[in-house]
Design a protein around this motif. Structure first.
Motif, PDB file in Angstrom:
ATOM      1  N   GLU A   1       0.832  -1.210   0.000  1.00 31.36           N
ATOM      2  CA  GLU A   1       0.000   0.000   0.000  1.00 31.36           C
ATOM      3  C   GLU A   1       0.867   1.261   0.000  1.00 31.36           C
ATOM      4  O   GLU A   1       0.523   2.261  -0.627  1.00 31.36           O
TER       5      GLU A   1
ATOM      6  N   ARG B   1       1.938   1.927  -3.453  1.00 28.08           N
ATOM      7  CA  ARG B   1       0.867   2.500  -4.255  1.00 28.08           C
ATOM      8  C   ARG B   1       0.708   3.991  -3.939  1.00 28.08           C
ATOM      9  O   ARG B   1       0.490   4.818  -4.821  1.00 28.08           O
TER      10      ARG B   1
ATOM     11  N   PRO C   1      -1.159   3.924  -8.740  1.00 30.44           N
ATOM     12  CA  PRO C   1      -1.590   2.568  -9.072  1.00 30.44           C
ATOM     13  C   PRO C   1      -1.108   2.081 -10.440  1.00 30.44           C
ATOM     14  O   PRO C   1      -1.123   0.889 -10.710  1.00 30.44           O
ATOM     15  N   VAL C   2      -0.688   2.982 -11.316  1.00 34.82           N
ATOM     16  CA  VAL C   2      -0.297   2.578 -12.666  1.00 34.82           C
ATOM     17  C   VAL C   2       1.122   2.004 -12.631  1.00 34.82           C
ATOM     18  O   VAL C   2       2.014   2.610 -12.039  1.00 34.82           O
ATOM     19  N   PRO C   3       1.341   0.817 -13.246  1.00 36.70           N
ATOM     20  CA  PRO C   3       2.681   0.225 -13.247  1.00 36.70           C
ATOM     21  C   PRO C   3       3.707   1.167 -13.881  1.00 36.70           C
ATOM     22  O   PRO C   3       3.373   1.934 -14.782  1.00 36.70           O
ATOM     23  N   LEU C   4       4.948   1.093 -13.402  1.00 33.71           N
ATOM     24  CA  LEU C   4       5.991   1.979 -13.913  1.00 33.71           C
ATOM     25  C   LEU C   4       6.597   1.436 -15.201  1.00 33.71           C
ATOM     26  O   LEU C   4       6.554   0.244 -15.469  1.00 33.71           O
ATOM     27  N   ARG C   5       7.209   2.352 -15.935  1.00 33.27           N
ATOM     28  CA  ARG C   5       7.845   1.945 -17.182  1.00 33.27           C
ATOM     29  C   ARG C   5       9.327   1.756 -16.916  1.00 33.27           C
ATOM     30  O   ARG C   5       9.951   2.498 -16.163  1.00 33.27           O
ATOM     31  N   MET C   6       9.904   0.734 -17.506  1.00 34.81           N
ATOM     32  CA  MET C   6      11.330   0.521 -17.340  1.00 34.81           C
ATOM     33  C   MET C   6      11.904  -0.048 -18.627  1.00 34.81           C
ATOM     34  O   MET C   6      12.045  -1.257 -18.783  1.00 34.81           O
TER      35      MET C   6
ATOM     36  N   ALA D   1       6.349  -6.733 -15.365  1.00 35.33           N
ATOM     37  CA  ALA D   1       5.661  -5.496 -15.029  1.00 35.33           C
ATOM     38  C   ALA D   1       6.142  -4.984 -13.678  1.00 35.33           C
ATOM     39  O   ALA D   1       6.164  -5.732 -12.711  1.00 35.33           O
ATOM     40  N   VAL D   2       6.560  -3.727 -13.630  1.00 37.88           N
ATOM     41  CA  VAL D   2       6.954  -3.126 -12.355  1.00 37.88           C
ATOM     42  C   VAL D   2       5.687  -2.603 -11.706  1.00 37.88           C
ATOM     43  O   VAL D   2       5.245  -1.486 -11.968  1.00 37.88           O
ATOM     44  N   GLN D   3       5.044  -3.442 -10.889  1.00 40.33           N
ATOM     45  CA  GLN D   3       3.758  -3.055 -10.320  1.00 40.33           C
ATOM     46  C   GLN D   3       3.635  -3.506  -8.872  1.00 40.33           C
ATOM     47  O   GLN D   3       4.379  -4.369  -8.407  1.00 40.33           O
ATOM     48  N   VAL D   4       2.685  -2.917  -8.179  1.00 38.85           N
ATOM     49  CA  VAL D   4       2.438  -3.246  -6.782  1.00 38.85           C
ATOM     50  C   VAL D   4       2.057  -4.718  -6.673  1.00 38.85           C
ATOM     51  O   VAL D   4       1.260  -5.217  -7.456  1.00 38.85           O
TER      52      VAL D   4
END
Lengths: 393, 285
Positions: free
Chosen positions: B104, B107, B112-117, B210-213
C-alpha cells in the motif's frame, strides 16, 4: 380568531411546501463498488476517476438532482464485494449501484441487489450470464458484453484474410470466454491454442513455441500485469516485427501502455472507444480527463464517464423520480444521450449494441504512446446471448 | 530445445538470486522473512524510478542495490532482530504485515499505474546465439550476472573469514560470540546482503516483467519452493534447486497440458520432500 385561523393556515401551507421541497431536494444515493487495492487497483482507479469526472461535468447532479456517491473497495474478492453491496442496499439505501470491474464479483452481488429493487448499471463487467439466462429488468450494462471485445478482433482478422493464428490466454473463465468469442467469428486455422497459468510471469517458453510454429498472427488476451509481461518479452525476443499481435479491448490501453513502453508499438486492438474518437462529447471528455488527472484516459474511464451521462439523461427524462423504477427503466432503455462512443443503444437484454474500431499503438507528438484510431471493424455489434434472455416484467 | 533450455536456466538463475537471500536468513538466523518479496519490489521500483528521472540504466543499478540493502538493515535492526527468538508463526505474521504495508505504501508513493522501465538500446535487441536462433540480449546478461553472483557467494561463504563467521554464528551462536565474533553485526550484514540480492533480482526483473504493486508475492512463492527443495540454509542447494525448478517449469509448460504444467514444480517439491524430507542438501543434520 380570524387572525389565529389565518396564521395557522399560513403555517400549514408553509409546512406543506417545505416537505415538498425537501423530498425533491433529498440527494440520489449511488453506490460505487470497485477494486481499489492490489494489482488490479489501477482499473478501479480509472473507473472511479471517470465517474468523478462525469459528475464534475454535471455539477454533482443527475437529472437536476443532487447526488451522493458511496465508494467502496471490493479488493477483487466476491465476498468483500457482497458485504459492501449488502450494506449499501440495506443501511445506505442506495438507489443505484455501479462500478464493479470483475465479473465474478458482479455475479456474487447481482442477484440480492437486483431482487431488492435497486438498479445496477454496469460501468465495466458484462458477464454472459447476466446477458443471457439470468438477465434482469433492473440490470443495465452501460459498458459491453465481455465476449464482444474479442469477437470484434476475430471479425477483423477474418475480414483481413489472416490465414492462421496462434492463441494465448490465461487459464481462467474469462480467458476461455475471450477465446470462444474470438473463434465465434474467426474461421481461419488455429495453429496453437495455449492457456497459461493465471498471473504467470515469464512467457519465454510460450514465445519460443510461437517462433517455431511461425503463425501469420498472434491473438492474445492478457489483461493487466500479464499483458505488460507478455508484450515486453515478445518484443525483446524480436518477434514483434515478424508476427503481429492482435488483442481485444482493455488489454493494451492507457492503464498499461506507459509501463509497456515502446514494446507495445504496433499492437492492434479492437475497441469500443479510443482516446482519438472525433465526436464532440469524446473530445471534451479526453481533454478534461487529461487536464484533471494528467494522463490520457483508458476505455475503462470512458465507459464510466459515459455511464454518468446516460444516468443524467435518463433521470432527467423521468423528471428526477428515481423511486419510480419502471419509468426510470423505460428512460434508460431509450439511451437518449450524447454518448462519447458515438452510437449507443440497448438490446432487449439491456446490453449495448455498439460499434467496434481498430486501433494501433503509436507515439504522439509529445512522445507518449497512444492507440491510433483506424477503420471501423463492425457497426452495431450485438452480443450472442440476447436471444437466450427472457426478461421477466 | 536449446532456446527452451536457456529459458529454463535463466528463470532458474533469477529464482536463485531471490532464494539465496531467503535461504541464508532462514537457515542461518532461523528467521522466516516473507517480506523478501517486498525487497524485490523495492529494487524494481527504485531502479525504474531512478531510470525515469535520470534517463540512465547504469545509475539505476547501484541505486536499487544500495537502497534495498539499506532497507534490509533498517528492518533487521529496527524490527526483525526482536523476533529471532520468537516462534515461526510470530515471524510469519510480522513479515506478512510488512508485505501488506509495503504494497500500500508503494501504491501511495508511485500511484496505481505500473511503472515503465525500458532497456538501454545496447541490451534491448537480441543476438544470434546459433544460426537462425536469436535470443534476447538482456536475458543472456541476466544469466551471466546470476551465475557470477552464485560463484561469488560460494567463495565468500566457504573460503573467506567473513563466511566462516557466518557459518560459526549459525551453528552455535553463544560459542561464536564467546570466541569474539560480533554476531549482531554479522547478522545485520548478512541481512543486508540478502536484501541486496533481492534488490538485484528486482532490478533485473524490471525490464522483463511489469513493475507493479504486488509483484513480489508470486516470485516469493517460487523462491520458497526453491529454498525448501534445496535444503534450508544451503547456498549450493538453492542453486541446484533453482535451476531444477526453472527447467522443470519451462519444460512442463511446453510439454504438458496447461493445468498440469503449472502444477509440475509443486509435484516436484512433494516428490523430493517425500524422499528427502530436509531437502537435497540439508545443512543442519
Amino acid at each position: 380568531m380570524t387572525h389565529m385561523f389565518r396564521a395557522l393556515s399560513f403555517a400549514a401551507c408553509f409546512a406543506a411546501l417545505a416537505t415538498a421541497v425537501s423530498a425533491q431536494d433529498a440527494p440520489i444515493r449511488i453506490g460505487f463498488i470497485t477494486t481499489l487495492s492490489g494489482p488490479a487497483g489501477s482499473i478501479g482507479q480509472e473507473l472511479a476517476d471517470g465517474f468523478k469526472l462525469g459528475l464534475a461535468k454535471t455539477g454533482d447532479t443527475l437529472g437536476g438532482r443532487k447526488v451522493v456517491v458511496h465508494y467502496a473497495d471490493d479488493q477483487a474478492k466476491p465476498d468483500i464485494g457482497r458485504q459492501h453491496a449488502d450494506k449499501m442496499v440495506e443501511s445506505d439505501k442506495v438507489d443505484i449501484l455501479t462500478g464493479v470491474n470483475f465479473s465474478n464479483v458482479l455475479l456474487a452481488i447481482a442477484k440480492p441487489v437486483l431482487d431488492a429493487g435497486v438498479l445496477y448499471v454496469s460501468t465495466n463487467a458484462g458477464p454472459s450470464q447476466l446477458a443471457g439466462k439470468q438477465c434482469h429488468p433492473n440490470f443495465f450494462a452501460a459498458s459491453f458484453q465481455n465476449d464482444t471485445t474479442s469477437e470484434a478482433i476475430g471479425i477483423h482478422m477474418q475480414e483481413k484474410g489472416i490465414k492462421d493464428v496462434y492463441i494465448l490466454a490465461p487459464n481462467y473463465p474469462a480467458g476461455k470466454d475471450m477465446v470462444a468469442g474470438f473463434k465465434r467469428y474467426y474461421k481461419g486455422a488455429v495453429v496453437g491454442e495455449v492457456y497459461t497459468a493465471f498471473n504467470q510471469l515469464d512467457y519465454s517458453a510460450e514465445i519460443a513455441q510461437i517462433r517455431a510454429a511461425k503463425p501469420s498472427a498472434v491473438f492474445f488476451f492478457y489483461p493487466g500485469g500479464m499483458g505488460i509481461n507478455f508484450v515486453k518479452q515478445y518484443d525483446q525476443a524480436g518477434l514483434k516485427q515478424q508476427i503481429p499481435l492482435y488483442t481485444g479491448a482493455f488489454v493494451v490501453d492507457q492503464s498499461v501502455l506507459p509501463a509497456m513502453g515502446d514494446a507495445a508499438i504496433g499492437v492492434n486492438t479492437a475497441t469500443l472507444w479510443s482516446e482519438e474518437f472525433p465526436n464532440a462529447a469524446s473530445r471534451e471528455f479526453a481533454a478534461a480527463f487529461e487536464k484533471t488527472y494528467g494522463r490520457i484516459p483508458s476505455p475503462y474511464a470512458a465507459d464510466s464517464y459515459d455511464t454518468v451521462l446516460m444516468l443524467d439523461a435518463a433521470i432527467r427524462a423521468s423528471a428526477g423520480r428515481v423511486d419510480d423504477k419502471a419509468a426510470l427503466r423505460r428512460a434508460l432503455e431509450k439511451a437518449d444521450f450524447a454518448s462519447i462512443r458515438g452510437h449507443f443503444r440497448f438490446n432487449s437484454n439491456h446490453f449495448p449494441i455498439q460499434d467496434y474500431y481498430l486501433t494501433t499503438v503509436e507515439k504522439d507528438g509529445k512522445g507518449r504512446l497512444y492507440n491510433k484510431l483506424g477503420e471501423r471493424i463492425v457497426e452495431g455489434l450485438k452480443d450472442s446471448y440476447a436471444t437466450t434472455c427472457t426478461m421477466a416484467p | 530445445m536449446i532456446e527452451q533450455t536457456l529459458n529454463g536456466v535463466q528463470l532458474g538463475v533469477m529464482l536463485f538470486l531471490m532464494a539465496s537471500g531467503l535461504t541464508l536468513v532462514f537457515g542461518i538466523m532461523n528467521f522466516i522473512n516473507l517480506a523478501h518479496g517486498s525487497l524485490y519490489m523495492a529494487g524494481a521500483f527504485t531502479a525504474a524510478w531512478i531510470q525515469n528521472i535520470s534517463g540512465s540504466f547504469l545509475l539505476a543499478i547501484p541505486a536499487a542495490i544500495l537502497l534495498t540493502a539499506a532497507l534490509g538493515v533498517v528492518f533487521e535492526v529496527g524490527l526483525f532482530r526482536r523476533f529471532y527468538a520468537r516462534n515461526h508463526l510470530d515471524q510469519v505474521l510480522v513479515t506478512f504485515g510488512i508485505v501488506l504495508v509495503a504494497n500500500e505504501a508503494t501504491r501511495m508513493i508511485f500511484g496505481p499505474v505500473p511503472l515503465r522501465m525500458p532497456l538501454p538500446p545496447l541490451l534491448a535487441g537480441s543476438v544470434e546465439i546459433l544460426p537462425g536462433l536469436p535470443y534476447p540480449t538482456f536475458r543472456l546478461v541476466v544469466l551471466g550476472v546470476g551465475l557470477a553472483v552464485a560463484g561469488l557467494l560460494w567463495v565468500i561463504v566457504m573460503r573467506t573469514r567473513i563466511g566462516m563467521w557466518v557459518r560459526a554464528g549459525s551453528s552455535n551462536r553463544p560459542i561464536a560470540a564467546a570466541m569474539g565474533v560480533d554476531v549482531d553485526r554479522v547478522f545485520a550484514a548478512l541481512f543486508a546482503v540478502g536484501a541486496a540480492l533481492a534488490g538485484l533480482a528486482g532490478l533485473m526483473a524490471g525490464p522483463i516483467l511489469a513493475v507493479q504493486v504486488g509483484m513480489g508475492e508470486p516470485i516469493l512463492i517460487l523462491a520458497l519452493v526453491v529454498t525448501v527443495i534445496g535444503g534450508i540454509g544451503s547456498i549450493k542447494g538453492a542453486f541446484v534447486a533453482a535451476l531444477m525448478v526453472g527447467l522443470v517449469d519451462t519444460f512442463g509448460r511446453v510439454l504438458l497440458p496447461p493445468a498440469l504444467g503449472s502444477m509440475v514444480i509443486f509435484l516436484l517439491m512433494a516428490l523430493i520432500l517425500a524422499f528427502r524430507p530436509k531437502g537435497l542438501f540439508p545443512v543442519h543434520g
